[in-house]
Design a protein around this motif. Structure first.
Motif, short mmCIF file in Angstrom:
data_model
loop_
_atom_site.label_atom_id
_atom_site.label_comp_id
_atom_site.label_asym_id
_atom_site.label_seq_id
_atom_site.Cartn_x
_atom_site.Cartn_y
_atom_site.Cartn_z
N SER A 58 0.83 -1.21 0.00
CA SER A 58 0.00 0.00 0.00
C SER A 58 0.86 1.26 0.00
O SER A 58 0.62 2.20 -0.78
CB SER A 58 -0.93 -0.01 1.22
OG SER A 58 -1.63 1.20 1.32
N ARG A 115 1.11 4.00 -3.05
CA ARG A 115 0.72 5.39 -2.80
C ARG A 115 1.88 6.35 -3.09
O ARG A 115 1.68 7.42 -3.70
CB ARG A 115 0.24 5.55 -1.36
CG ARG A 115 -0.41 6.93 -1.11
CD ARG A 115 -1.12 6.97 0.22
NE ARG A 115 -2.20 6.00 0.30
CZ ARG A 115 -3.39 6.14 -0.27
NH1 ARG A 115 -3.65 7.23 -0.99
NH2 ARG A 115 -4.31 5.22 -0.14
N LYS A 157 -5.57 3.59 -6.47
CA LYS A 157 -6.62 2.59 -6.24
C LYS A 157 -6.03 1.36 -5.54
O LYS A 157 -6.62 0.81 -4.60
CB LYS A 157 -7.27 2.17 -7.56
CG LYS A 157 -8.26 3.15 -8.14
CD LYS A 157 -8.85 2.61 -9.43
CE LYS A 157 -9.84 3.60 -10.05
NZ LYS A 157 -11.08 3.67 -9.26
N ASP A 200 -5.29 2.26 -1.87
CA ASP A 200 -6.51 2.26 -1.06
C ASP A 200 -6.98 0.84 -0.78
O ASP A 200 -7.40 0.52 0.34
CB ASP A 200 -7.62 3.02 -1.79
CG ASP A 200 -7.32 4.52 -1.88
OD1 ASP A 200 -6.52 5.00 -1.06
OD2 ASP A 200 -7.88 5.18 -2.78
N TYR A 201 -6.89 0.00 -1.79
CA TYR A 201 -7.33 -1.39 -1.64
C TYR A 201 -6.51 -2.13 -0.58
O TYR A 201 -7.06 -2.77 0.32
CB TYR A 201 -7.21 -2.11 -2.99
CG TYR A 201 -7.37 -3.61 -2.90
CD1 TYR A 201 -8.62 -4.19 -2.81
CD2 TYR A 201 -6.25 -4.44 -2.89
CE1 TYR A 201 -8.76 -5.57 -2.71
CE2 TYR A 201 -6.38 -5.81 -2.79
CZ TYR A 201 -7.64 -6.37 -2.71
OH TYR A 201 -7.78 -7.73 -2.60
N GLU A 219 -4.75 -0.91 1.82
CA GLU A 219 -4.99 -0.36 3.16
C GLU A 219 -6.21 -1.03 3.78
O GLU A 219 -6.19 -1.38 4.97
CB GLU A 219 -5.21 1.15 3.07
CG GLU A 219 -3.92 1.96 2.94
CD GLU A 219 -4.19 3.45 2.91
OE1 GLU A 219 -5.36 3.84 3.08
OE2 GLU A 219 -3.23 4.21 2.71
N LYS A 220 -7.26 -1.20 2.99
CA LYS A 220 -8.48 -1.86 3.50
C LYS A 220 -8.20 -3.32 3.85
O LYS A 220 -8.64 -3.82 4.89
CB LYS A 220 -9.58 -1.77 2.45
CG LYS A 220 -10.09 -0.37 2.17
CD LYS A 220 -10.91 0.16 3.33
CE LYS A 220 -11.53 1.50 3.00
NZ LYS A 220 -12.32 2.04 4.15
N ARG A 224 -14.48 -5.92 -2.34
CA ARG A 224 -13.56 -4.79 -2.55
C ARG A 224 -12.60 -5.07 -3.70
O ARG A 224 -12.29 -4.17 -4.49
CB ARG A 224 -12.77 -4.49 -1.27
CG ARG A 224 -11.87 -3.30 -1.44
CD ARG A 224 -11.64 -2.55 -0.19
NE ARG A 224 -12.82 -2.10 0.50
CZ ARG A 224 -13.50 -1.01 0.19
NH1 ARG A 224 -13.14 -0.26 -0.84
NH2 ARG A 224 -14.55 -0.65 0.91
N THR A 251 -12.68 -2.77 -7.12
CA THR A 251 -11.48 -2.05 -7.56
C THR A 251 -11.06 -2.44 -8.97
O THR A 251 -10.72 -1.58 -9.80
CB THR A 251 -10.31 -2.32 -6.58
OG1 THR A 251 -10.72 -2.01 -5.25
CG2 THR A 251 -9.09 -1.50 -6.95
#
Length: 414
Positions: free
Chosen positions: A76, A80, A159, A162-163, A165-166, A284, A288
């Motif tokens: 992640s 990022r 994207k 974010d994925y 991280e979840k 998720r 994505t």
């Protein structure tokens, strides 16, 4: 000779799916073209089998013998940082070089340097990432590939960030839910073992010097203590052997791992956690991938891999076949019998309205919230149960130890 599986449509509109051995993919394509067939899909089976064996050995873990592991949080942060620098106008080579110098993960730093070198030689980002399958998951590689093709590489990387991280949050919740009861059980086992090994023999010597018949609970306790003291090496070795055998078969035997995953779906309360966490990850992932423009078939393959449960993974693969053959996604998933009715209904609404990626995002958020609530509820339920159980065990041991003291007059012989 390589073996291929291919799916074609003939001139009459019939769908044909066959397998066969051909010298190369070009030869197969030439023969299909001569026959007037329209190619839908082609795959090399030998490569597929190797990938399955590699996946079976990995056991769904990003672990490495040297240089540490690459976690979801590492991926992640990498995505990022790279996405932000690309969006700011920095070249890929410079951005990757900066990340390689800053990241504390040696494996990820080494891969970043190698990718930067390959890009400077003219290779694409996704192609360079594919050279490091143990570092970059297929999910990231596919998003990067779509980003390259559409010119939105920075968007695809964000994207992916974010994925992951979840996903890291979900896995962290699972670990926190399992840590507390595991820690309490281990500590309680150590305390009880210490009492049996060190304290009970002292009382046993005192009671034996007094003579007389001990109460039954005390006799059982002393027998358990003697068994533990006499067999402690054998007990430790047996536990170690069992753990190693279990770990070996879980990592290397597909059927054994599948059986464990099947059991996890049948144990009360645990199955609720497994289903909710799996639905959250699955929804998720697909949301994505769909929003990024990844092909439907590839999205299903990747989503099946991230579930972490072989039973649900096989259900996703079964649903994928139905969707490829023209079935609506909701119906293909419903036929497996493993997906909650709520998921099926919401996917149907998404397909009917043409907003499937938005609906999958809604499903993911819903199950992430439900999973958080389930974890909190599980911890609140387990905590008092463990306290009562451990208190009861220690209490019974103390009662068994002190019962003869209450009958001291009967034990002392004149």
């Amino acid at each position: 000779m390589p073996k291929f599986r291919y799916k074609v449509i003939d001139e009459a509109g019939n769908i044909i799916e066959q397998e066969g051995n051909y010298p190369s993919e070009d030869v197969l394509l030439a023969e299909l073209s001569k026959g007037g067939y329209y190619l839908v899909r082609i795959e090399k089976l030998e490569k597929e089998e190797k990938e399955k064996k590699a996946e079976d050995r990995k056991g769904f873990n990003l672990t490495f013998p040297f240089g540490g592991s690459v976690s979801d949080r590492d991926i992640s942060i990498f995505c990022r940082q790279l996405g932000t620098m690309v969006n700011a106008g920095l070249s890929l080579v410079d951005a990757l070089s900066i990340i390689a110098d800053q990241t504390p993960n040696k494996r990820l730093a080494s891969a970043s340097k190698d990718i930067a070198a390959k890009i400077s030689e003219g290779m694409g980002v996704s192609d360079a990432m594919q050279k490091h399958p143990n570092v970059f998951p297929e999910f990231v590689i596919n998003l990067v590939k779509v980003g390259e093709e559409t010119g939105n590489l920075d968007v695809s990387l964000i994207k992916a960030a974010d994925y992951y991280e979840k996903i890291a949050m979900i896995k962290s919740k699972i670990k926190s839910a399992s840590f507390y009861p595991t820690f309490v059980v281990v500590v309680a086992t150590a305390i009880v073992s210490g009492i049996l090994y060190f304290l009970v023999p002292t009382f046993a010597q005192i009671y034996s010097s007094l003579g007389g018949e001990l109460p039954l609970p005390t006799q059982i306790l002393i027998s358990a203590s003697n068994t533990l003291r006499n067999s402690l090496p054998a007990v430790i070795i047996s536990i170690a052997i069992f753990s190693l055998v279990f770990r070996y078969f879980y990592r290397n035997n597909y059927s054994f791992r599948k059986g464990v995953h099947k059991l996890s779906l049948r144990i009360p309360k645990m199955n609720d956690l497994v289903v909710k966490s799996t639905m959250a990850k699955l929804a998720r992932t697909m949301a994505t991938l769909f929003s990024a423009g990844v092909a439907l078939e590839r999205a299903f393959e990747i989503a099946g891999q991230v579930t972490g449960n072989l039973i649900i993974k096989e259900a996703v693969e079964q649903a994928k076949k139905g969707v490829i053959e023209g079935e609506p996604m909701y119906r293909a998933l419903d036929k497996t019998g493993l997906f909650p009715k709520l998921v099926i209904a919401m996917i149907k609404v998404g397909e009917d309205t043409g907003r499937l990626d938005d609906m999958l995002e809604t499903i993911a958020r819903f199950y992430e919230d439900e999973f958080d609530k389930a974890v909190d509820g599980m911890i609140k339920l387990i905590e008092p149960m463990l306290i009562v159980f451990i208190g009861g065990v220690v209490g019974l041991i103390l009662i068994a130890l002190y019962m003869p003291i209450f009958k001291m007059g009967e034990l002392i012989k004149t």
